[in-house]
Enzyme design. Structure first.
Site, PDB file in Angstrom:
ATOM      1  N   ALA A 179      -6.134  -6.156   1.675  1.00 47.30           N
ATOM      2  CA  ALA A 179      -7.477  -5.574   1.617  1.00 47.30           C
ATOM      3  C   ALA A 179      -7.945  -5.437   0.170  1.00 47.30           C
ATOM      4  CB  ALA A 179      -7.486  -4.216   2.315  1.00 47.30           C
TER       5      ALA A 179
ATOM      6  N   GLY B 256       1.623  -4.288   3.017  1.00 44.97           N
ATOM      7  CA  GLY B 256       1.053  -5.641   2.999  1.00 44.97           C
ATOM      8  C   GLY B 256      -0.442  -5.637   3.301  1.00 44.97           C
ATOM      9  N   CYS B 257      -0.842  -4.824   4.251  1.00 42.46           N
ATOM     10  CA  CYS B 257      -2.252  -4.772   4.648  1.00 42.46           C
ATOM     11  C   CYS B 257      -3.103  -4.182   3.528  1.00 42.46           C
ATOM     12  CB  CYS B 257      -2.412  -3.971   5.934  1.00 42.46           C
ATOM     13  SG  CYS B 257      -1.523  -4.729   7.313  1.00 42.46           S
ATOM     14  N   THR B 258      -2.563  -3.212   2.819  1.00 39.53           N
ATOM     15  CA  THR B 258      -3.283  -2.619   1.700  1.00 39.53           C
ATOM     16  C   THR B 258      -3.445  -3.644   0.580  1.00 39.53           C
ATOM     17  OG1 THR B 258      -2.509  -0.408   2.264  1.00 39.53           O
ATOM     18  CG2 THR B 258      -3.272  -0.748   0.000  1.00 39.53           C
TER      19      THR B 258
END
Length: 153
Positions: A48, A43-45
């Site tokens: 970003a 999710g963070c990738t």
């Protein structure tokens, strides 16, 4: 807990590339301060990379994007290089900034409670005032939503 209309809590954090970033140093610019749980997780990738892909539009309206997690700056360097991220990643290893913005929260995964970063984004105007807050962010479409709000201030 920081909210719309509040003066944004100041911060001074270590960043990727051995630098530092402070809110005071960004006076006069719009700031997109987004908090995320951990570098190089799915999710963070995605989040970003969505901000990365929208970066030309954010630059066109003089908005700075800063991603914040508890990861050390050295880990941010690897994450940034792997995905060619063109914005600052700041390290809040002691959770101080997360706590002041109200995103250091109790989470629950598979019945196990633990403290972690709630995915959240704060849009701060050039005078340091919080103009928009997104909490419990769902990644798809989020960067576009933030960009639309940033264009309005």
């Amino acid at each position: 807990m920081a909210d719309v209309g509040d003066k944004a809590p100041d911060f001074n954090m270590a960043t990727d590339g051995g630098g530092t970033v402070s809110l005071a140093g960004l006076k006069g610019k719009k700031v997109v301060l987004y908090f995320y749980p951990k570098d190089d997780t799915p999710g963070c990738t995605k989040e970003a990379c969505a901000f990365r892909d929208a970066m030309p539009d954010f630059s066109g309206i003089d908005a700075e994007i800063i991603g914040v997690s508890k990861d050390p700056a050295a880990k941010h360097d690897k994450f940034k290089a792997k995905y060619d991220l063109p914005f600052t990643l700041a390290s809040d290893e002691d959770s101080d900034v997360c706590e002041r913005y109200g995103v250091w929260v109790e989470k629950n995964m598979y019945g196990k409670k633990y403290m972690g970063i709630e995915r959240a984004t704060f849009l701060i105007d050039g005078d340091g005032k919080i103009r928009n807050v997104w909490r419990k962010v769902k990644v798809p479409g989020h960067a576009d939503e933030v960009l639309a709000a940033a264009r309005e201030i």
